[in-house]
Scaffold this motif. Structure first.
Motif, PDB file in Angstrom:
ATOM      1  N   SER A 100      70.242  32.372  19.207  1.00 46.35           N
ATOM      2  CA  SER A 100      69.941  33.691  18.543  1.00 46.35           C
ATOM      3  C   SER A 100      69.596  34.619  19.356  1.00 46.35           C
ATOM      4  O   SER A 100      70.206  35.781  18.885  1.00 46.35           O
ATOM      5  N   TYR A 229      72.174  21.774  23.301  1.00 49.44           N
ATOM      6  CA  TYR A 229      71.197  20.802  22.683  1.00 49.44           C
ATOM      7  C   TYR A 229      72.150  20.001  21.479  1.00 49.44           C
ATOM      8  O   TYR A 229      71.785  18.796  21.217  1.00 49.44           O
ATOM      9  N   LYS A 230      73.255  20.388  21.301  1.00 51.33           N
ATOM     10  CA  LYS A 230      74.228  19.786  20.317  1.00 51.33           C
ATOM     11  C   LYS A 230      75.138  18.601  21.199  1.00 51.33           C
ATOM     12  O   LYS A 230      74.588  17.620  21.738  1.00 51.33           O
TER      13      LYS A 230
END
Ligand SMILES: *Cc1c(COP(=O)(O)O)cnc(C)c1O
Length: 418
Positions: A100, A229-230
């Protein structure tokens, strides 16, 4: 669908050239079928070892002297991501902040670089944080945010841009893989259309990095951000990455003038002058432990290779769609994900009016997918550690839940985290 899908699953696992990577990850119990690697990837053994060393030796024993090594980490991980995952050059990617925040930094930098233009283009079903960040920028600067309506299963297409791009558009922002349906956008064609109009492009690669090849270089794409983190298995809250095309870096200034983006940082000069290169997009002290975890995750992906990972992702999702057609269509499920493997990522999304209850029933049966509004069951098949027999087993449990209507005993009301 073959007569014996379990035999087929075993055969596919036997022929899988990257099957061995599964053992590089922690599997705490063999009962759980994990279909949520697209939200949080598994823990690599190498990461646990690396974090132990970093904590005990580098921090515990070395103390502040560790910075002589840690100072390079964001760039080092960026280079692994650039060459091993994203198909771009060293020096075009760096680890920093969250997706973001990076989106904000790069979008603001792009808008500053196109001062005469007053519009931003974004697709209506982009990830919420992308929409919010751009809404905030448009509001703060009095710009026009043009939200292109797209179907929630389709992702953005070139045709959607007809009549939208003109010489007032500074920036187009889109996701390469739609987070909800898994639809893959034609990054090259859309970048070309934006460039024809003189706009810069900002790609969100959160569901693409580590699942499909990202043709940034071939497209001449300008900017990108994404999570580690995916599919990259960097762990909860691991720092994100950002990409800025080499030829554009000198022209861009990000809005947060922090000391980690400063030329000759430790001269402690009193006025900001950004360093040359990708590190000008870094702001402050990086999260070292999360950075190490992101580095190790990226390394495993790079070692397996994006071509092999993408081929396995296409095969896993194809097998899941075959099982859906054979077992689930009669239970009210419909496929939201494109059938053409070149048009999807590594997750499959099904819709069903009782999807939230079905999700809870799956969790109770030790199958971990996730739910996305309004009625989507999202099944992530992370190629590095998901076996075809896992797909078989997860879908077999789902079939049983539908046959016995076990889902009907779960609440229809949604909880805070889905
Ligand atoms: C997961 C995801 C994010 C998450 O952003 P954070 O800043 O890490 O919370 C952003 N964009 C997309 C497309 C995502 O899938």
């Amino acid at each position: 669908m073959p007569d014996d899908p379990l035999a087929r699953a075993h055969e596919l696992d036997r022929d899988d050239p990257i099957a061995g990577f599964r053992d590089r990850f922690m599997h705490a119990d063999e009962e759980t079928v994990y279909f949520d690697g697209n939200s949080l990837g598994r823990l690599p053994h190498a990461t646990r070892d690396r974090l132990r060393t970093a904590v005990d030796e580098e921090w515990g024993a070395g103390l502040v002297r560790g910075w002589s090594r840690w100072i390079e980490l964001a760039r080092q991980a960026g280079d692994v991501l650039a060459t091993g995952v994203l198909g771009v050059d060293p020096g075009e990617v760096v680890l920093a902040d969250s997706t973001s925040v990076n989106l904000y930094k790069l979008a603001a930098a792009a808008l500053d670089a196109r001062p005469g233009r007053r519009a931003i283009v974004v697709e209506s079903d982009n990830f919420p944080t992308d929409l919010y960040v751009l809404q905030g920028l448009a509001a703060a600067r009095g710009l026009d945010l043009r939200v292109v309506p797209v179907g929630i299963d389709d992702g953005l297409t070139v045709a959607d841009l007809d009549g939208v791009l003109d010489d007032d558009v500074a920036l187009l922002c889109a996701s390469h893989i739609a987070y909800r349906s898994g639809a893959r956008t034609d990054l090259r064609a859309i970048t070309a259309r934006a460039h024809d109009a003189g706009a810069l492009t900002l790609w969100d690669l959160s569901h693409a990095a580590g699942s499909v090849p990202t043709p940034l270089r071939e497209a001449g794409a300008d900017l990108a951000v994404g999570c580690t983190y995916k599919y990259l298995n960097g762990g909860p809250g691991a720092p994100a990455f950002l990409y800025v095309r080499a030829g554009l870096q000198a022209e861009l200034r990000q809005p947060i003038w922090g000391w980690f983006g400063q030329r000759d940082q430790f001269a402690m000069g009193s006025s900001y002058e950004p360093v040359d290169g990708i590190e000008r997009f870094v702001v402050g002290t990086p999260p070292v432990l999360g950075g190490y975890a992101a580095l190790e995750g990226a390394r495993i992906t790079a070692e397996a290779g994006m071509a092999a990972i993408a081929a396995k992702g296409a095969a896993l999702t194809g097998f899941a769609l075959d099982l859906t057609d054979a077992w689930l269509a009669g239970h009210g499920f419909a496929v939201a994900t494109p059938r053409d493997p070149a048009r999807r990522g590594a997750h499959v999304t099904l819709h069903h009016p009782r999807a939230w209850q079905v999700t809870q029933a799956l969790l109770a049966a030790a199958v971990v997918p996730d739910f996305r509004t309004p009625d989507r069951l999202r099944i992530g098949l992370a190629p590095l550690y998901t076996r075809f027999v896992d797909v078989y087993e997860g879908f077999a449990r789902l079939r049983r839940i539908m046959e016995t209507r076990a889902y009907s005993s779960f609440p229809a009301e949604r909880s805070r985290v889905t």
